[in-house]
Design an enzyme around this catalytic site. Sequence first.
Site, PDB file in Angstrom:
ATOM      1  N   GLU A   1      11.211  16.000  13.416  1.00  0.00           N
ATOM      2  CA  GLU A   1      11.282  16.192  13.018  1.00  0.00           C
ATOM      3  C   GLU A   1      11.083  17.243  11.536  1.00  0.00           C
ATOM      4  OE1 GLU A   1       9.908  12.677  11.697  1.00  0.00           O
ATOM      5  OE2 GLU A   1      11.918  11.902  10.111  1.00  0.00           O
TER       6      GLU A   1
ATOM      7  N   LYS B   1       1.021  -1.059  -0.140  1.00  0.00           N
ATOM      8  CA  LYS B   1       0.260  -0.372   0.072  1.00  0.00           C
ATOM      9  C   LYS B   1       1.339   1.559  -0.205  1.00  0.00           C
ATOM     10  CE  LYS B   1      -1.498   3.023   2.448  1.00  0.00           C
ATOM     11  NZ  LYS B   1      -1.020   3.940   1.473  1.00  0.00           N
TER      12      LYS B   1
ATOM     13  N   GLU C   1      10.306   0.480  10.395  1.00  0.00           N
ATOM     14  CA  GLU C   1      11.083   1.908   9.491  1.00  0.00           C
ATOM     15  C   GLU C   1       9.831   2.966  10.123  1.00  0.00           C
ATOM     16  OE1 GLU C   1      13.907   1.075  10.004  1.00  0.00           O
ATOM     17  OE2 GLU C   1      14.700  -0.899   8.532  1.00  0.00           O
ATOM     18  N   LEU C   2      10.784   3.625  11.398  1.00  0.00           N
ATOM     19  CA  LEU C   2      10.042   5.164  11.453  1.00  0.00           C
ATOM     20  C   LEU C   2      10.763   6.501  11.444  1.00  0.00           C
ATOM     21  CD1 LEU C   2       8.010   3.354  14.476  1.00  0.00           C
ATOM     22  CD2 LEU C   2       7.140   3.450  12.120  1.00  0.00           C
TER      23      LEU C   2
END
Length: 486
Positions: A388, A183, A259-260
């Site tokens: 971030e 997705k 995986e952030l």
Amino acid sequence: MTTVTPVRSSEAPLQLDAFIDGRAARSGKTFSVINPATGDVYAEVADCTAEIAAEAVDAAVAAFASWKKTTAPQRSQLLKAWHAEIICNQESLARALSSEMGKPYTEALGEIAYAAAYVELYAEEATRIYGETFPSQHAHKRLFANRQPVGPVYAVTPWNFPAAMVTRKIAPALAAGCTAIVKPAEQSPVTALLLAGLWQKVGGPAGTLQVLTASDPAAVSQVMFDSAKIRKLTFTGSTDVGRMLYEQSARTIKRVSLELGGHAPFIVFADADIEKAVNEVMLCKFRNAGQTCVCTNRIYVQRPILEAFNAALSKRVQALRMGDPADPDTQIGPLVDADALAKVKRHVADAVAKGAKVLVGGDSPQGLYFSPTVLADVAPGMEILTEETFGPVAPVLAFDDEDEVIRLANDTPYGLAAYVYTRDLSRAFRVSESLEYGIVGVNDGAPSTAQAPFGGTKDSGIGREGGKWGLEEYLEVRYVSIALDQ
Ligand code: NAD
């Protein structure tokens, strides 16, 4: 959608279906993919419903029954053929990638090569899925362990690497004998569809790789979380969404890789060669207009070289060419969307209001563009030091000694990538061993490569992608004990 469609300009949007069970799938509704450089609709893409997601689950389960029985060399051959097709179509894929999310074309070419490197690596690793035998305390027993594919996989990918985040997950999944439903992010689904078309072109069986495009990710994902037949979630994206999907995976006890986000420190000691350190900061910070999870967010410079470092960095940042991503000379393109631009503006405004000084840039000259920026006098309490930014902004801070900077660098819930620049070998070891991060670049601002383990600690995630580690994420260990007749 079965083959790579030539990329057109903005006059007529591409019309793309989802790719389910080896066929084009559409729901009657589409969503628009906007070229962030021009604001034009680049593509209209099938907006999949929960019913289509359920079809994808059935197809992934059906395909798994036969795909898991293929031999490792068969899977390896198909992956090699896919790799060759990706390389053959490098330019058209890069143009599509650049058009859908604004990455400069030259950099997009690099991403396609990087994405292809994962396919090549796992074509080779597919043939190295070894088992082990081990001794029993009983003379008549033979014990061994082998590795089995975990089963059908649900892969959710972000917009910032529309090719590499797909292949980094899908190539090891297919190599292991898993089937996968991707997705892609709603901002950049086109590259994933083109990659799947190439997989089909080389003979990838129906249902082994499907692409479920949707404007409402939660609705189609619910189908995956409700199904016990989907055995693994692999997710790359923000920490908030990752945490939510981790919780949703618990109900059916799926294997999970996450995986952030990150908040990478870049530490420059006074013994560094300033020009070389600046080279690495440029690579680390300004790729993809700063929209990279391993981009540095905090540059700590030891006080004796602070002024010289700021001057050298400012000169290089001033010289960056911002412009049309389609132009091969462009180094900085637009940000992906209005939310991304608003966040960068907010971080810079907050820092300036609290005393930071803009040495270069600091403004948004047009549309979704934000000028490459250097901020000096950055200090604790500014949002840019904890959130971030995901933009082309380099915040510089001073530090005095090694213990202090290690403490500052680790003072974050994130643990993805960190960087240290020094000519002192002992210090390089000491500092890299003290940094609580999954990836440490020593005098290297761009350590990512297909054969290395990529991933983070703490809020930056679980598991590793790349190299032999990335393959293990798609394998279960099966222990077999055989009792011989006595
Ligand atoms: P995002 O979390 O908003 O979206 C990522 C994916 O999750 C998209 O496909 C999106 O459609 C999907 N998603 C969003 N909400 C969902 C929901 N409720 N249910 C199911 N799926 C949902 O992240 P993004 O903005 O696309 O990407 C940027 C983030 O990704 C940054 O935080 C960046 O650091 C991170 N990232 C991490 C890595 C890594 O390897 N660690 C690599 C690239 C990006």
